[in-house]
Scaffold this motif. Structure first.
Motif, PDB file in Angstrom:
ATOM      1  N   HIS A 114       0.813  -1.221   0.000  1.00 60.39           N
ATOM      2  CA  HIS A 114       0.000   0.000   0.000  1.00 60.39           C
ATOM      3  C   HIS A 114       0.858   1.289   0.000  1.00 60.39           C
ATOM      4  CE1 HIS A 114      -3.582   2.325   1.246  1.00 60.39           C
ATOM      5  NE2 HIS A 114      -2.777   2.954   2.081  1.00 60.39           N
ATOM      6  N   HIS A 118       0.989   4.612  -2.503  1.00 62.54           N
ATOM      7  CA  HIS A 118       0.876   6.055  -2.213  1.00 62.54           C
ATOM      8  C   HIS A 118       1.926   6.841  -3.012  1.00 62.54           C
ATOM      9  CE1 HIS A 118      -2.355   6.717   0.589  1.00 62.54           C
ATOM     10  NE2 HIS A 118      -1.947   5.795   1.432  1.00 62.54           N
ATOM     11  N   SER A 138       0.494   9.608   6.376  1.00 65.29           N
ATOM     12  CA  SER A 138      -0.870   9.082   6.305  1.00 65.29           C
ATOM     13  C   SER A 138      -1.397   8.809   7.701  1.00 65.29           C
ATOM     14  CB  SER A 138      -0.894   7.819   5.441  1.00 65.29           C
ATOM     15  OG  SER A 138      -0.370   6.732   6.162  1.00 65.29           O
ATOM     16  N   ASP A 295      -6.677   6.992   0.436  1.00 61.77           N
ATOM     17  CA  ASP A 295      -6.625   5.637  -0.124  1.00 61.77           C
ATOM     18  C   ASP A 295      -7.495   5.483  -1.373  1.00 61.77           C
ATOM     19  OD1 ASP A 295      -4.942   5.090   1.901  1.00 61.77           O
ATOM     20  OD2 ASP A 295      -6.384   3.963   3.105  1.00 61.77           O
TER      21      ASP A 295
HETATM   22 ZN    ZN Z   1      -3.106   4.926   2.850  1.00 55.75          ZN
END
Ligand code: ZN
Ligand code: KG4
Length: 328
Positions: A114, A118, A138, A295
């Protein structure tokens, strides 16, 4: 080379998001179902509820995505899914859906970190240049990642305790503001003044962060004022908090640039939506478009393209979630 269309799936936290991304750059379509409304007044994400909502909504997101385009699964070259980090129940829903599709349609499967997603959100509106330095800010992470070249990642700094977004969300909750607190504090800060004298977070000459000190100081101040029945002005408190946090983030960013001399810098992740950080954007510092800061599946499709070119595929029978997946 033939165009590569990737179906990307992101369910690591409280967004059920799916996108079709061509060549890691062009978002053909994206559908995101956010659970923010459910968690707004609960003070944060309740993991059990999040995974149940992903399970309930994922097929709807998938059908809506394909009903918005003239494509079918036959046109898709590979399926990419977030493997971690994130909430286990949330990740499992996305991973199982991706595996099922990969097996049913006989497609290649790509497992994505993940955090790398980003960073590659930048490729959806800009072009990443290397050597590159990325500041990921984040709800779960605050770290510096150095990319000596495309698709190579080295973590060079991180938070020693709370993530920056987490600190924003906790302070917002303390002030009885809705979740997620980051955007609310940011908005209020613009109208307030720095009158509450909070301590500056750790500024020790390293690329690591610590936000637990300012968070505790905020708790103590608010609790003392409540005990003494002194009125707290949320916009001023928001401003005091944001000024101190962002001042240290900017100092550390300058230090990291001095140390690594990258060709380009990016600020990514949910907190890169922050107005103070967005002021830093320019020729050498890039920040993803607002819709790709929090996200989203498009960013997963963006990095997945690089993995596709690298032949980094996984066996659907083997793939498992990794809640602690890290850039090292
Ligand atoms: Zn995130
Ligand atoms: O990247 P993200 O969507 O989820 C994680 O992977 O954690 O980041 C969400 C975080 C939340 O903590 C939220 O409060 C914060 O990003 N955030 C902001 C702003 N917009 C979102 N923080 C500060 N200022 C903002 N404008």
């Amino acid at each position: 080379m033939k165009d590569v269309k990737i179906l990307a799936i992101e369910t690591s936290c409280d967004e059920t998001s799916m996108a079709i991304v061509e060549n890691g750059r062009d978002v053909i379509a994206q559908v995101t179902d956010t659970q923010i409304d459910t968690f707004k007044n609960l003070g944060g994400v309740v993991p059990e509820m999040a995974s149940r909502m992903h399970a309930k909504n994922i097929f709807l997101v998938y059908t809506e995505l394909f009903s918005s385009v003239e494509l079918t699964m036959e046109d898709i070259d590979a399926i990419a899914v977030t493997q971690g980090p994130g909430l286990i129940g949330s990740l499992l829903v996305g991973i199982n859906f991706a595996k099922t599709l990969a097996l049913e349609y006989n497609k290649k499967l790509i497992a994505i970190n993940h955090m790398e997603g980003h960073i590659y959100a930048c490729n959806l509106s800009d072009t990443l240049k290397f050597p590159h330095l990325s500041l990921i800010v984040s709800g779960g992470h605050t770290e510096f990642v150095y990319l000596p070249e495309n698709n190579k990642f080295q973590k060079v700094g991180m938070t020693l305790d709370d993530a920056i977004g987490e600190a924003y969300d906790k302070v917002a909750r303390l002030l009885k503001l809705p979740y997620p607190g980051g955007p609310v504090i940011d908005r209020l800060a613009a109208e307030g003044e720095d009158v509450y004298q909070l301590p500056e977070p750790m500024n020790d000459g390293s690329l690591n962060f610590s936000f637990s000190g300012i968070k505790s100081a905020a708790y103590n101040k608010v609790n003392t004022m409540r005990m003494k029945e002194v009125e707290i002005i949320p916009k001023d408190f928001a401003r005091s908090f944001q000024d101190k946090v962002m001042s240290v983030v900017k100092k550390k960013l300058n230090l990291a640039i001095e140390m690594y001399e990258p060709k380009q810098v990016s600020i990514v992740g949910g907190v890169s939506a922050n107005s103070e950080l967005r002021k830093l954007a320019g020729e050498d510092i890039i920040i993803p478009e607002l819709k790709y800061t929090t996200d989203n599946a498009a960013m997963i499709g963006a990095i997945a393209y690089e993995k596709y070119l690298d032949n980094s595929f996984v066996d659907p029978f083997e793939l498992d979630v990794n809640v602690n997946l890290e850039i090292i």
